[in-house]
Design an enzyme around this catalytic site. Structure first.
Site, PDB file in Angstrom:
ATOM      1  N   LYS A 115       0.808  -1.190   0.000  1.00  0.00           N
ATOM      2  CA  LYS A 115       0.000   0.000   0.000  1.00  0.00           C
ATOM      3  C   LYS A 115       0.857   1.260   0.000  1.00  0.00           C
ATOM      4  O   LYS A 115       0.369   2.347  -0.299  1.00  0.00           O
ATOM      5  CB  LYS A 115      -0.883   0.025   1.278  1.00  0.00           C
ATOM      6  CG  LYS A 115      -1.920  -1.088   1.305  1.00  0.00           C
ATOM      7  CD  LYS A 115      -2.806  -0.975   2.549  1.00  0.00           C
ATOM      8  CE  LYS A 115      -2.275  -1.936   3.590  1.00  0.00           C
ATOM      9  NZ  LYS A 115      -3.187  -2.089   4.753  1.00  0.00           N
ATOM     10  N   ASP A 157      15.011  -0.682   0.392  1.00  0.00           N
ATOM     11  CA  ASP A 157      15.780  -0.810   1.630  1.00  0.00           C
ATOM     12  C   ASP A 157      16.769  -1.971   1.455  1.00  0.00           C
ATOM     13  O   ASP A 157      17.841  -1.793   0.889  1.00  0.00           O
ATOM     14  CB  ASP A 157      14.780  -1.031   2.768  1.00  0.00           C
ATOM     15  CG  ASP A 157      15.421  -1.110   4.141  1.00  0.00           C
ATOM     16  OD1 ASP A 157      16.584  -0.701   4.276  1.00  0.00           O
ATOM     17  OD2 ASP A 157      14.759  -1.578   5.086  1.00  0.00           O
ATOM     18  N   ASP A 198       4.478   3.447   6.377  1.00  0.00           N
ATOM     19  CA  ASP A 198       3.804   3.220   7.653  1.00  0.00           C
ATOM     20  C   ASP A 198       4.717   2.602   8.705  1.00  0.00           C
ATOM     21  O   ASP A 198       5.785   2.069   8.403  1.00  0.00           O
ATOM     22  CB  ASP A 198       2.629   2.266   7.453  1.00  0.00           C
ATOM     23  CG  ASP A 198       3.089   0.815   7.288  1.00  0.00           C
ATOM     24  OD1 ASP A 198       3.956   0.570   6.423  1.00  0.00           O
ATOM     25  OD2 ASP A 198       2.621  -0.063   8.026  1.00  0.00           O
ATOM     26  N   ARG A 214       0.613   6.617   7.414  1.00  0.00           N
ATOM     27  CA  ARG A 214       0.644   6.664   5.944  1.00  0.00           C
ATOM     28  C   ARG A 214       0.103   7.975   5.408  1.00  0.00           C
ATOM     29  O   ARG A 214       0.466   8.414   4.325  1.00  0.00           O
ATOM     30  CB  ARG A 214      -0.198   5.523   5.355  1.00  0.00           C
ATOM     31  CG  ARG A 214       0.372   4.128   5.551  1.00  0.00           C
ATOM     32  CD  ARG A 214      -0.354   3.164   4.608  1.00  0.00           C
ATOM     33  NE  ARG A 214      -0.211   1.762   4.981  1.00  0.00           N
ATOM     34  CZ  ARG A 214       0.815   0.988   4.621  1.00  0.00           C
ATOM     35  NH1 ARG A 214       1.795   1.494   3.913  1.00  0.00           N
ATOM     36  NH2 ARG A 214       0.868  -0.276   4.986  1.00  0.00           N
TER      37      ARG A 214
HETATM   38  P1  IMP Z   1      13.038  -4.062   1.102  1.00  0.00           P
HETATM   39  O1  IMP Z   1      12.518  -5.337   0.540  1.00  0.00           O
HETATM   40  O2  IMP Z   1      13.848  -4.289   2.348  1.00  0.00           O
HETATM   41  O3  IMP Z   1      13.759  -3.201   0.113  1.00  0.00           O
HETATM   42  O4  IMP Z   1      11.822  -3.290   1.676  1.00  0.00           O
HETATM   43  C1  IMP Z   1      10.960  -2.557   0.976  1.00  0.00           C
HETATM   44  C2  IMP Z   1       9.717  -2.319   1.804  1.00  0.00           C
HETATM   45  O5  IMP Z   1      10.034  -2.219   3.196  1.00  0.00           O
HETATM   46  C3  IMP Z   1       9.091  -1.010   1.449  1.00  0.00           C
HETATM   47  O6  IMP Z   1       8.117  -1.179   0.466  1.00  0.00           O
HETATM   48  C4  IMP Z   1       8.486  -0.567   2.761  1.00  0.00           C
HETATM   49  O7  IMP Z   1       7.184  -1.076   2.875  1.00  0.00           O
HETATM   50  C5  IMP Z   1       9.315  -1.204   3.825  1.00  0.00           C
HETATM   51  N1  IMP Z   1      10.268  -0.254   4.444  1.00  0.00           N
HETATM   52  C6  IMP Z   1      11.607  -0.242   4.331  1.00  0.00           C
HETATM   53  N2  IMP Z   1      12.162   0.774   5.011  1.00  0.00           N
HETATM   54  C7  IMP Z   1      11.120   1.439   5.556  1.00  0.00           C
HETATM   55  C8  IMP Z   1      11.033   2.623   6.382  1.00  0.00           C
HETATM   56  O8  IMP Z   1      12.016   3.296   6.743  1.00  0.00           O
HETATM   57  N3  IMP Z   1       9.777   2.991   6.747  1.00  0.00           N
HETATM   58  C9  IMP Z   1       8.659   2.309   6.379  1.00  0.00           C
HETATM   59  N4  IMP Z   1       8.694   1.224   5.609  1.00  0.00           N
HETATM   60  C10 IMP Z   1       9.922   0.790   5.207  1.00  0.00           C
END
Ligand code: IMP
Ligand code: MG
Length: 185
Positions: free
Chosen positions: A42, A102, A158, A164
């Site tokens: 979302k 991330d 979020d 959000r």
């Molecule tokens: P990844 O798979 O670790 O790259 O994570 C991506 C997802 O993690 C994003 O779509 C977010 O939903 C969540 N995410 C990563 N870092 C943050 C943050 O600092 N705040 C909120 N959500 C995060």
């Protein structure tokens, strides 16, 4: 809600200016074949809604949902597939639109799985990039802001489904999630 925010990183105005820039770049790059924007539910909803209006092309958009996080602020490393696309992306130029990259596990998984659907091209556009925590080898093709290793909320992002709707992006006070994080790693 404001009291839970330690620091505002990007104001609504700064976000709007950056989204305009990204939209202009995408408009330039996709003149020949307009893209299908694939927004990731979302978190990317405000971003994809603003971004599509900053792109001056006859594009299409769709939404899909994956989940790599429970209530935690750290990635579990597993990506769950929750909702697929409604439309075919065969022979299309696909641009995945995500709030933040991330660890990169989500974007990596998504690009790999959508690649197998006979697409012409697949690229990624993120509003935020947190490169310090990368675990998968992936770089967004378009990105708004690079941020340090802090947990941010607002403009779609979020913590436990909260914040959000903040119009800006801010750093959450550690006290808000202290104690919970270790349980859900
Ligand atoms: P990844 O798979 O670790 O790259 O994570 C991506 C997802 O993690 C994003 O779509 C977010 O939903 C969540 N995410 C990563 N870092 C943050 C943050 O600092 N705040 C909120 N959500 C995060
Ligand atoms: Mg997300």
């Amino acid at each position: 809600m404001q009291k839970d925010i330690k620091e505002v990183l990007f104001s609504a105005e700064q976000i709007a200016a950056k989204v305009k820039e990204l939209g202009a770049a995408i408009t330039r790059d996709y003149q020949e074949n307009p893209p299908v924007l694939v927004g990731i539910l979302k978190g990317a909803v405000p971003f994809v809604a603003d971004l599509m209006r900053a792109i001056d092309l006859p594009l299409a958009y769709d939404l899909m949902a994956v989940s790599s996080y429970g209530a935690a602020t750290r990635s579990s490393g597993t990506v769950r597939f929750l909702k697929d696309l409604d439309m075919s992306i065969e022979d299309r130029e696909v641009l995945i639109v995500e709030d933040i990259v991330d660890t990169g596990l989500t974007l990596k998984y998504l690009t790999e799985s959508l690649k197998n659907r006979g697409v012409n091209s697949i690229k990624t556009c993120t509003l935020l990039d947190k490169p310090s925590r990368r675990r998968a080898e992936i770089q967004p093709d378009y990105n708004g802001f690079v941020i340090p290793d802090v947990f941010v909320v607002g403009y779609g992002l979020d913590y436990n489904e909260k914040y959000r709707n903040l119009p800006y992006i801010g750093v959450l006070h550690e006290e808000v999630y202290k104690g919970e994080e270790s349980n859900s790693l």
